[in-house]
Structure formats: structure tokens, C-alpha cells
Design an enzyme around this catalytic site. Structure first.
Site, PDB file in Angstrom:
ATOM      1  N   TYR A   1       0.954  -1.205   0.031  1.00 18.42           N
ATOM      2  CA  TYR A   1       0.089  -0.085  -0.094  1.00 18.42           C
ATOM      3  C   TYR A   1       0.756   1.163  -0.074  1.00 18.42           C
ATOM      4  O   TYR A   1       0.674   2.124  -0.837  1.00 18.42           O
ATOM      5  CB  TYR A   1      -0.957   0.007   0.928  1.00 18.42           C
ATOM      6  CG  TYR A   1      -1.719   1.290   1.523  1.00 18.42           C
ATOM      7  CD1 TYR A   1      -3.004   1.629   0.671  1.00 18.42           C
ATOM      8  CD2 TYR A   1      -1.158   2.249   2.323  1.00 18.42           C
ATOM      9  CE1 TYR A   1      -3.570   2.607   0.964  1.00 18.42           C
ATOM     10  CE2 TYR A   1      -1.772   3.459   2.662  1.00 18.42           C
ATOM     11  CZ  TYR A   1      -3.229   3.754   1.841  1.00 18.42           C
ATOM     12  OH  TYR A   1      -3.793   4.715   2.071  1.00 18.42           O
ATOM     13  N   ASP A   2       1.931   1.488   0.879  1.00 25.34           N
ATOM     14  CA  ASP A   2       2.727   2.450   0.928  1.00 25.34           C
ATOM     15  C   ASP A   2       3.526   2.650  -0.485  1.00 25.34           C
ATOM     16  O   ASP A   2       3.608   3.700  -0.974  1.00 25.34           O
ATOM     17  CB  ASP A   2       4.033   2.183   1.999  1.00 25.34           C
ATOM     18  CG  ASP A   2       3.209   2.321   3.441  1.00 25.34           C
ATOM     19  OD1 ASP A   2       2.250   2.881   3.592  1.00 25.34           O
ATOM     20  OD2 ASP A   2       3.788   1.907   4.409  1.00 25.34           O
TER      21      ASP A   2
ATOM     22  N   SER B   1     -31.153  15.488  18.493  1.00 19.84           N
ATOM     23  CA  SER B   1     -30.655  14.681  19.309  1.00 19.84           C
ATOM     24  C   SER B   1     -31.978  13.665  19.492  1.00 19.84           C
ATOM     25  O   SER B   1     -33.008  13.782  18.737  1.00 19.84           O
ATOM     26  CB  SER B   1     -30.473  15.390  20.647  1.00 19.84           C
ATOM     27  OG  SER B   1     -31.495  15.975  21.110  1.00 19.84           O
TER      28      SER B   1
ATOM     29  N   GLU C   1     -30.123  -0.218  16.187  1.00 18.72           N
ATOM     30  CA  GLU C   1     -28.680   0.068  15.946  1.00 18.72           C
ATOM     31  C   GLU C   1     -27.932   0.516  17.328  1.00 18.72           C
ATOM     32  O   GLU C   1     -28.661   0.713  18.465  1.00 18.72           O
ATOM     33  CB  GLU C   1     -28.453   1.267  15.194  1.00 18.72           C
ATOM     34  CG  GLU C   1     -28.963   1.443  13.810  1.00 18.72           C
ATOM     35  CD  GLU C   1     -28.912   2.813  13.209  1.00 18.72           C
ATOM     36  OE1 GLU C   1     -28.256   3.654  13.368  1.00 18.72           O
ATOM     37  OE2 GLU C   1     -29.981   2.991  12.252  1.00 18.72           O
TER      38      GLU C   1
ATOM     39  N   LYS D   1     -25.873   2.625  19.900  1.00 19.20           N
ATOM     40  CA  LYS D   1     -25.577   4.087  20.032  1.00 19.20           C
ATOM     41  C   LYS D   1     -24.267   4.351  20.331  1.00 19.20           C
ATOM     42  O   LYS D   1     -23.445   3.990  21.252  1.00 19.20           O
ATOM     43  CB  LYS D   1     -26.529   4.513  21.247  1.00 19.20           C
ATOM     44  CG  LYS D   1     -26.600   5.808  21.249  1.00 19.20           C
ATOM     45  CD  LYS D   1     -27.697   6.528  22.276  1.00 19.20           C
ATOM     46  CE  LYS D   1     -27.946   8.085  22.292  1.00 19.20           C
ATOM     47  NZ  LYS D   1     -26.424   8.897  22.459  1.00 19.20           N
TER      48      LYS D   1
ATOM     49  N   ASP E   1     -20.761   5.932  21.066  1.00 14.79           N
ATOM     50  CA  ASP E   1     -20.309   7.169  21.964  1.00 14.79           C
ATOM     51  C   ASP E   1     -19.401   7.898  21.416  1.00 14.79           C
ATOM     52  O   ASP E   1     -18.085   7.947  21.891  1.00 14.79           O
ATOM     53  CB  ASP E   1     -20.259   6.247  23.221  1.00 14.79           C
ATOM     54  CG  ASP E   1     -20.133   7.709  24.345  1.00 14.79           C
ATOM     55  OD1 ASP E   1     -20.660   8.786  24.121  1.00 14.79           O
ATOM     56  OD2 ASP E   1     -19.490   7.345  25.504  1.00 14.79           O
TER      57      ASP E   1
ATOM     58  N   GLU F   1     -21.497   9.053  12.944  1.00 15.25           N
ATOM     59  CA  GLU F   1     -20.920   9.228  14.236  1.00 15.25           C
ATOM     60  C   GLU F   1     -19.603   9.270  13.991  1.00 15.25           C
ATOM     61  O   GLU F   1     -18.757   8.321  13.553  1.00 15.25           O
ATOM     62  CB  GLU F   1     -21.267   8.247  15.208  1.00 15.25           C
ATOM     63  CG  GLU F   1     -21.100   8.440  16.607  1.00 15.25           C
ATOM     64  CD  GLU F   1     -22.029   9.620  17.162  1.00 15.25           C
ATOM     65  OE1 GLU F   1     -22.882   9.914  16.356  1.00 15.25           O
ATOM     66  OE2 GLU F   1     -21.957   9.798  18.448  1.00 15.25           O
TER      67      GLU F   1
ATOM     68  N   TYR G   1     -24.998   6.906   9.257  1.00 14.06           N
ATOM     69  CA  TYR G   1     -26.381   6.212   9.517  1.00 14.06           C
ATOM     70  C   TYR G   1     -27.679   7.178   9.051  1.00 14.06           C
ATOM     71  O   TYR G   1     -28.960   6.885   9.387  1.00 14.06           O
ATOM     72  CB  TYR G   1     -26.480   6.039  11.172  1.00 14.06           C
ATOM     73  CG  TYR G   1     -26.320   7.189  12.049  1.00 14.06           C
ATOM     74  CD1 TYR G   1     -26.872   8.443  12.012  1.00 14.06           C
ATOM     75  CD2 TYR G   1     -25.174   7.132  13.084  1.00 14.06           C
ATOM     76  CE1 TYR G   1     -26.455   9.262  12.926  1.00 14.06           C
ATOM     77  CE2 TYR G   1     -24.745   7.863  13.923  1.00 14.06           C
ATOM     78  CZ  TYR G   1     -25.747   9.190  13.911  1.00 14.06           C
ATOM     79  OH  TYR G   1     -25.297  10.100  14.688  1.00 14.06           O
TER      80      TYR G   1
ATOM     81  N   LYS H   1     -30.824   3.886  26.919  1.00 12.76           N
ATOM     82  CA  LYS H   1     -29.439   4.114  27.259  1.00 12.76           C
ATOM     83  C   LYS H   1     -29.107   3.026  28.601  1.00 12.76           C
ATOM     84  O   LYS H   1     -29.975   2.564  29.192  1.00 12.76           O
ATOM     85  CB  LYS H   1     -29.331   5.552  28.198  1.00 12.76           C
ATOM     86  CG  LYS H   1     -29.671   6.842  27.283  1.00 12.76           C
ATOM     87  CD  LYS H   1     -28.195   7.007  26.765  1.00 12.76           C
ATOM     88  CE  LYS H   1     -27.670   8.018  27.800  1.00 12.76           C
ATOM     89  NZ  LYS H   1     -26.895   8.935  27.114  1.00 12.76           N
TER      90      LYS H   1
ATOM     91  N   CYS I   1       8.773   5.890  47.334  1.00 13.05           N
ATOM     92  CA  CYS I   1       8.336   5.122  46.119  1.00 13.05           C
ATOM     93  C   CYS I   1       8.221   3.870  46.561  1.00 13.05           C
ATOM     94  O   CYS I   1       9.098   3.133  47.009  1.00 13.05           O
ATOM     95  CB  CYS I   1       9.283   5.342  45.077  1.00 13.05           C
ATOM     96  SG  CYS I   1       8.621   4.416  43.711  1.00 13.05           S
TER      97      CYS I   1
ATOM     98  N   CYS J   1      10.951   1.472  44.627  1.00 15.93           N
ATOM     99  CA  CYS J   1      12.188   1.630  44.730  1.00 15.93           C
ATOM    100  C   CYS J   1      12.636   2.198  45.938  1.00 15.93           C
ATOM    101  O   CYS J   1      13.787   2.308  46.185  1.00 15.93           O
ATOM    102  CB  CYS J   1      12.922   2.235  43.384  1.00 15.93           C
ATOM    103  SG  CYS J   1      12.449   4.162  43.283  1.00 15.93           S
TER     104      CYS J   1
ATOM    105  N   CYS K   1       7.905   9.576  41.598  1.00 18.15           N
ATOM    106  CA  CYS K   1       9.299   9.229  42.112  1.00 18.15           C
ATOM    107  C   CYS K   1      10.059   9.611  40.938  1.00 18.15           C
ATOM    108  O   CYS K   1       9.776   9.556  39.863  1.00 18.15           O
ATOM    109  CB  CYS K   1       9.019   7.722  41.949  1.00 18.15           C
ATOM    110  SG  CYS K   1      10.920   6.889  42.003  1.00 18.15           S
TER     111      CYS K   1
ATOM    112  N   CYS L   1      14.194   3.916  38.498  1.00 14.59           N
ATOM    113  CA  CYS L   1      13.094   2.922  39.267  1.00 14.59           C
ATOM    114  C   CYS L   1      12.520   1.936  38.060  1.00 14.59           C
ATOM    115  O   CYS L   1      12.169   2.392  37.107  1.00 14.59           O
ATOM    116  CB  CYS L   1      11.925   3.923  39.688  1.00 14.59           C
ATOM    117  SG  CYS L   1      10.598   3.253  40.332  1.00 14.59           S
TER     118      CYS L   1
HETATM  119  S1  IVH Z   1     -29.716   9.114  14.885  1.00 15.82           S
HETATM  120  C1  IVH Z   1     -32.677  12.404  14.507  1.00 15.82           C
HETATM  121  N1  IVH Z   1     -28.111   6.928  15.358  1.00 15.82           N
HETATM  122  O1  IVH Z   1     -26.849  10.015  19.447  1.00 15.82           O
HETATM  123  C2  IVH Z   1     -31.575  11.277  14.810  1.00 15.82           C
HETATM  124  N2  IVH Z   1     -27.632   8.675  16.472  1.00 15.82           N
HETATM  125  O2  IVH Z   1     -28.060  11.554  21.653  1.00 15.82           O
HETATM  126  C3  IVH Z   1     -30.545  11.464  15.324  1.00 15.82           C
HETATM  127  N3  IVH Z   1     -25.825   8.510  17.871  1.00 15.82           N
HETATM  128  O3  IVH Z   1     -26.359  13.299  18.239  1.00 15.82           O
HETATM  129  C4  IVH Z   1     -29.342  10.649  15.293  1.00 15.82           C
HETATM  130  N4  IVH Z   1     -25.236   6.454  17.611  1.00 15.82           N
HETATM  131  O4  IVH Z   1     -24.608  11.771  17.787  1.00 15.82           O
HETATM  132  C5  IVH Z   1     -28.563   8.056  15.581  1.00 15.82           C
HETATM  133  N5  IVH Z   1     -26.779   4.979  15.559  1.00 15.82           N
HETATM  134  C6  IVH Z   1     -27.265   6.118  15.826  1.00 15.82           C
HETATM  135  C7  IVH Z   1     -26.209   6.628  16.876  1.00 15.82           C
HETATM  136  C8  IVH Z   1     -26.663   7.998  16.969  1.00 15.82           C
HETATM  137  C9  IVH Z   1     -25.040   7.560  18.369  1.00 15.82           C
HETATM  138  C10 IVH Z   1     -25.639  10.013  18.834  1.00 15.82           C
HETATM  139  C11 IVH Z   1     -25.586  11.121  17.714  1.00 15.82           C
HETATM  140  C12 IVH Z   1     -26.791  11.982  18.342  1.00 15.82           C
HETATM  141  C13 IVH Z   1     -26.894  11.387  19.682  1.00 15.82           C
HETATM  142  C14 IVH Z   1     -28.233  11.708  20.080  1.00 15.82           C
END
Ligand code: IVH
Length: 669
Positions: free
Chosen positions: A35-36, A81, A112, A114, A116, A177, A229, A317, A412, A415, A430, A435
Site C-alpha cells: 500500500y505504501d 438529538s 442500531e 448508540k 459514543d 458518528e 447512519y 441508554k 516510592c 524503589c 518518583c 526506578c
Molecule cells: S440517529 C434524529 N443513530 O446520539 C436522529 N444517533 O443522543 C439522530 N448517536 O446526536 C441521530 N449512535 O450523535 C443516531 N446509531 C445512531 C447513533 C446516534 C450514536 C448519537 C448522535 C446523536 C446522539 C443523540
């Protein structure tokens, strides 16, 4: 030219294909080396024909020059959100509402993970990535396109045929995300810790800090990942089912999370939620729950929105995994930089299927904040791959309080050297370079590429050397013999000789590398350079007082004290002496930096007519001045060229002197 153009295009296609295989579907077909090689061929051709470079070329992922700030961009439609639920009952209540509002009893959902991280919108015009925008306040975000280009799983362009096959229009927007995998997070945080920089509390904060780097080359070094997504055209959902959107994005070459499921009932949703609560630790990134979305777009439209969140989706959650147990004792762990970290010794408790016996208490301030005493009952939390932490002390009538104070050791624990707490700092350390606890990190730093560059001296070799007692400090590296190396696992005559050659070669590296290699706290590459130039020899550096050290460019009291403390330790002095005897370079070219601009801080902004940024910087630094990246009350001068931006405004606001390049020359000469 025509031939070159063809060759360039075909190389790009080939590289894009291999990037897709590697970063998106995780099924590489060629080695990194191959690849390089492809990449180098392309870079060479592009440097011969710079007119043929396009922003979507794979070579353009490296990140450009630092910028002044980010431009605000309005989203095509708000980035919303999600509403949260925390238990099955709330989830059922949401389902009832979906039934009521749509008048249907049977609704399909997509489950799906969620993820983070942070949400990010990608704009494509005619199949090419033209915009990457953060969520911001949901209505307007920041244009971080240059940074987003460095993320390998984000396609810089999608070929027309691919879009057609996937049924995606050529002008479209993807939302998804951006995240930092847990392993990269740990590694980067360790590096920051080693360099004495503040660490990030979790991958999400690290991701946010990374994508907003003004210098995109920094973003490029931190391995971020992106999962798509949503697909929009003119701010509206494009496909008639969410499940189709995900499949189409997948077909077009976007990374779509494979752990998704189209289900036909809430029972199945619940099963998915429970299944992933068990399995979440096996993922290479963190999730904080499950997102459930109504599959059919027409039903989504019927359901609409409440304030900031859609009614057609909900986040389940996972509870912070926590347990209550007794704090039986505290042990002090010594890290690579010598930092002492208090570790809580707990009565074993099962949290989310794992038995936890230890948890971090971070530092003395945290112990004080918690008010923890040995014998207390404490709440312990565990997230993803992250080390469990003591979250709070339980103070109710069912849990008697402990009485024994937690004490910081004077010596320490590894040591026995007296521990030190530098004024104004939270941590105890330390300072003994020998050490054993610090040894592995110190040796790896010394041998690493940007330092003494001893290729082949990685973790497995160093671990063996330490275990056999062959290396107790960095000077011992230079006493290694072939016989020593042959006594280790997986070493034959040739490989042993290679290492010895590498060690021998390292002796040719200049003084600043040796200084950097000593691993003195707060002495990074740049400071080492300034120290070498100022003192011109290791001996003079070692003799310097805290006051003398502060005459060096960019060295303040904190760094000066750290250096003096290092050389004040007899064991360290002995170590340095041995390095000198081994033949490492201890003399350098003393570079008299002028003193005309000593103590003056400059900020450069805009384009200068006769100097590049680096040249201007050198001019100022050679005259003893300092150049920093952002304007503050401490800035003495802002040198403004053409098209100066935010920094100029800031200078005016703070009343900092603004000069042009002529005046800069005058000041420096
Ligand atoms: S859908 C209107 N799908 O969660 C739909 N969000 O708490 C909004 N997030 O701001 C987004 N995984 O940053 C969606 N599979 C997923 C997600 C996801 C993480 C985050 C996203 C959103 C936050 C809302």
C-alpha cells in the site's frame, strides 16, 4: 501529460479500493508495504504534475497548514438529538405512542448501536466530499472539512457507477458518528501522559478535541473512525425505509455499523438491547445504548418531532455499570512518568458480569473530593474498556463509614526513593530514573523513532531485557553484547547483529535527541532542541541552575525545576556519565540566539509577502523571541500579513500591538 493523468487516476482508484478494503470492511488484500508503495508512486507523480492534484486524491488526507478558526455553517435541516429511556417500561410507553399516533399496531423498527462519539455531517457534491460539519447547536455547526478528510473511513469521493448502483443521487448529505476506537484512545492518552500533557477523560472528549484541531495534520495522526447512519437530499430523508438507507450507504462504500437489525416487534427490540448489553465490552469502541428507529419514512414523517428530538426514534441508554463494595485499602501504583496513582483495593464485586477488585482513585485531590476513608462503602463504576473508578462514598445508615485516613507514601513503593510533589501540581512522583516501574516506558521512549531511533527495540524485546536483568536503565543498552541478545527468545545471529548495528547507529544522533531521550518531565522535542542550542553541551546543561535554565527559550520555572531536579539526582548523573562514556554525542553547536526579542511573544497571522511561516518564526526565535499559536493578554506583538483573520480581531479586542513584516524585521535585527 495525458499518460500521467491516466496513470494517476488508475493509481488513485487502486489506492481507494485498498483503503476501502482496509478501513471500511476490514478485509485487506495487500500488505501495508505494498500500500505504501502505491501511495509513494502516486505522490511522486503528483509532485511531478502538481496541476493534476485534486482534493479527493488519497494523498490529500495528510492535513494542511494550521488555520485560524472554523467557519460556521447552517445545516440543511436541524441535526437533532434523541430522547432517552432507561428501562423496558419507558420503551413500551414509547411504542404505545407510536401506535397511537400512526394508528397502526404493527410497526417495523431498526435497532442500531448508540455509538459514543459525536455526530458529523458530510456533504457530497457530484460524488465528491466537499464539506464536513460538526453538529454544533443543531442548527449551525463548524466547517471541519480539512480535518474530516484525514479520517480514513470517510470516502473522499464516491464513483458515479457506485452511487447509481446504490440508488443514491450525486448531490447528497450523510450524517453519522465520528469516534475514536478504545485502543487508540488508550495509546494516545498514554503518550500524552508520558509527555506530561493533560489526558482526556473518555474517547468522546478526545474525538471532539481532535476534530476541532486547527492543525489537520494532528487530526491525521489520531485514528478516528466514522460510521454513517443517515442519508439526506436537500435536508430530507431520501429512501422510503431506514433499513434501505443503511444498505445503500453500505453499497456506496460508507462504513455502516454491521450490528444493526430490522425487527418486527418490541420483543425483538428488547432482545437486541439485552444481547448488546452483554456483548458491549467485546466491541473495539464504546457504546452507551441502543437506538431504535421506525423503519418506514412515511411513518417517520407522520410522527414528526418534539422540540429537539424525533418521535420516530428513541435511545435506550444502558445504565452506568456500577456496584457498591467496601474499600479495603489503597495501593500506590507508579506509572511510566513516575506518577503515583492511588488504586482502591476493593472487596470483590461483580459489575456487569466482570469481577472488580481494583478501581482508580485518580489522585489526592479526588480522594479529598470523595472524602474517602479506608473501610468506607463506595460506589464503583465501569465503562467500556476503561478502568473502573470510585464514583462516590455511600453515606447512609446501612453502610457504616470507614475511619482510617488514606495516606500518601513518603517513599516510592517500588524503589524507595523519596517522592516529590512539585508546587502547584496534583500528583506525587518518583524522580528516580532507575526506578524499575518507570523502566519499560523510559526505554521505549529512548529507543523510539523520533528519539534515538533504535529500530527493532520494541515492547517484546525490552520486556525480555528487563526480565533478564540485562537492562536496568538506558545506559545499559550500550553494554549489550551479541551473547546477551542470543540468549533471548527468537534471536538468531542476524537479528542480534541488526539490533547491535541499530544501537551503534544511534550514537551518531545529535545532542538534542539524547536530551530528549532522557525522558525528563516536560522536556519534549522542542525544548530539548532549545536546551542543546543554548548550552551546547550536556555537561553545561547538567550544571545549570534553575535561574540559568530559565534563560532558555520557552523554559519557565516549571520546566526549569524539573530539569534541575533530574540532574540533581545522583543516580541520573551517573547514568548520563555512562551514556557519555558509551560514545553518545554530548556536544552540540551552540547557537547564540539573539536577546533582542528575549521575553517577547509573537503571533503570526495572515500571509506575509517575503517570509513563509517557518522563516518568520525562525527570524523571531533567532532573535530570542517566542512564537505562539493564539493571541492572549500575554502576546506582545501580532504580525499581520494579507488576509489576516480572527487573530487580528482578537489582537484589536485585547489591545495587543499589531505590526507588519517590515516592523518585524526591524525589531529582530
Ligand atoms: S440517529 C434524529 N443513530 O446520539 C436522529 N444517533 O443522543 C439522530 N448517536 O446526536 C441521530 N449512535 O450523535 C443516531 N446509531 C445512531 C447513533 C446516534 C450514536 C448519537 C448522535 C446523536 C446522539 C443523540
Amino acid at each position: 501529460m495525458k499518460d500521467a493523468e491516466k496513470k494517476i487516476e488508475s493509481l488513485r482508484d487502486e489506492i481507494r479500493h485498498h483503503e476501502y478494503l482496509y478501513y471500511v470492511v476490514d478485509r485487506p488484500e495487500i500488505s501495508d508495504f505494498e500500500y505504501d508503495k502505491l501511495m509513494q508512486q502516486l505522490q511522486k507523480l503528483e509532485s511531478e504534475y502538481p496541476a493534476l492534484i485534486t482534493p479527493d486524491s488519497p494523498t490529500q488526507r495528510v492535513g494542511g497548514k494550521p488555520r485560524e478558526g472554523f467557519v460556521k455553517v447552517r445545516h440543511s435541516s436541524p441535526m437533532l438529538s434523541l430522547d432517552n429511556t432507561y428501562n423496558e417500561e419507558e420503551l413500551r410507553a414509547w411504542e404505545r405512542r407510536v401506535h397511537e399516533l400512526t394508528g397502526r399496531k404493527e410497526v417495523d423498527y431498526v435497532c442500531e448501536l448508540k455509538l459514543d462519539g459525536m455526530s458529523l455531517s458530510l456533504g457530497y457534491d457530484d460524488g465528491r466530499l466537499v464539506r464536513g460539519v460538526t453538529r454544533g447547536d443543531g442548527t449551525t455547526g463548524e466547517d471541519v472539512t480539512l480535518n474530516v478528510r484525514t479520517v480514513r473511513s470517510v470516502p473522499l469521493s464516491v464513483p458515479k457507477e457506485k452511487l447509481k448502483k446504490a440508488g443514491i443521487p450525486s448531490y447528497f448529505e450523510v450524517r453519522g458518528e465520528l469516534l475514536m476506537p478504545t485502543a487508540a484512545f488508550k495509546k494516545l492518552n498514554e503518550e500524552r501522559e508520558r509527555d506530561g500533557l493533560p489526558t482526556f477523560a473518555n474517547p468522546r472528549n478526545f474525538t471532539a478535541g481532535t476534530v476541532r484541531q486547527l492543525d489537520a495534520s494532528i487530526t491525521a495522526q489520531r485514528r478516528l473512525d466514522y460510521f454513517a447512519y443517515m442519508l439526506l437530499e436537500n435536508g430530507h430523508t431520501y429512501f422510503d425505509h431506514h433499513s434501505k438507507t443503511l444498505d445503500a450507504l453500505d453499497a456506496a462504500g460508507f462504513k455502516v455499523n454491521p450490528h444493526r437489525k430490522l425487527v418486527h416487534s418490541m420483543e425483538e427490540v428488547w432482545k437486541f438491547i439485552q444481547e448488546w448489553e452483554e456483548k458491549r465490552d467485546s466491541l473495539p469502541y464504546e457504546i452507551d445504548g441502543i437506538v431504535v428507529k421506525v423503519d418506514r419514512t412515511s411513518l417517520q414523517d407522520e410522527l414528526g418531532f418534539t422540540g429537539k428530538a424525533p418521535r420516530w426514534a428513541i435511545a435506550y441508554k444502558y445504565a452506568a455499570r456500577a456496584g457498591i463494595t467496601k474499600l479495603e485499602g489503597v495501593r500506590w501504583q507508579v506509572g511510566r512518568t513516575g506518577k503515583l496513582t492511588p488504586v482502591a483495593e476493593l472487596a470483590p464485586v461483580s459489575i456487569g458480569g466482570t469481577t472488580v477488585r481494583n478501581a482508580t482513585l485518580h489522585n489526592v485531590d479526588e480522594i479529598e473530593r470523595l472524602g474517602a476513608k479506608i473501610g468506607d462503602y463506595v460506589q464503583v463504576e465501569r465503562g467500556g474498556d476503561v478502568i473502573p473508578k470510585v464514583a462516590k462514598v455511600i453515606e447512609d445508615k446501612d453502610h457504616p463509614r470507614g475511619t482510617q485516613e488514606i495516606e500518601v507514601p513518603e517513599k516510592c513503593p517500588v524503589c524507595g526513593t523519596k517522592v516529590v510533589r512539585t508546587e502547584g501540581e496534583v500528583d506525587y512522583r518518583c524522580v528516580n530514573a532507575n526506578c524499575p516501574a518507570k523502566l519499560l516506558g523510559t526505554i521505549l521512549h529512548f529507543a523510539s523513532r523520533g528519539v534515538m531511533n533504535i529500530d527493532g527495540m520494541g515492547e517484546s524485546l525490552v520486556n525480555q531485557l528487563i526480565e533478564r536483568g540485562l537492562v536496568k536503565n538506558v545506559a545499559d543498552i550500550y553494554d549489550l553484547t551479541k551473547k546477551d541478545l542470543l540468549s533471548l527468545e527468537r534471536f538468531a545471529d542476524k537479528s542480534a547483529q541488526n539490533i547491535l548495528d541499530e544501537i551503534e547507529n544511534s550514537k551518531k544522533l545529535p545532542l538534542e535527541r539524547v536530551i530528549y531521550g532522557l525522558g525528563i518531565r516536560f522536556v519534549g522535542e522542542r525544548t530539548a532542541q532549545f536546551l542543546a542550542e543554548h548550552f551546547g553541551s550536556m555537561d553545561d546543561l547538567a550544571k545549570a541552575s534553575v535561574e540559568e535554565l530559565q534563560d532558555v527559550n520557552e523554559v519557565g520555572p516549571r520546566i526549569a525545576e524539573s530539569i534541575a531536579e533530574f540532574f540533581g539526582n545522583p543516580a541520573n548523573r551517573e547514568l548520563v556519565k555512562r551514556l557519555g562514556k558509551a560514545g553518545l554525542i554530548f556536544a552540540g553547536e551552540k547557537k547564540e540566539r539573539g536577546t533582542k526579542l528575549a521575553g517577547k511573544t509573537f503571533v503570526l497571522t495572515g500571509t506575509l509577502a517575503h517570509y513563509s511561516r517557518d522563516e518568520a518564526k525562525r527570524l523571531i526565535e533567532d532573535a530570542g523571541g517566542k512564537v505562539t499559536g493564539s493571541v492572549s493578554k500575554k502576546t506582545d506583538y501580532v504580525v499581520a500579513g494579507a488576509d489576516a483573520g480572527l487573530k487580528l480581531d482578537k489582537a484589536k479586542e485585547l489591545g495587543v500591538a499589531v505590526i507588519d513584516e517590515k516592523e518585524m524585521e526591524k525589531l529582530a535585527s
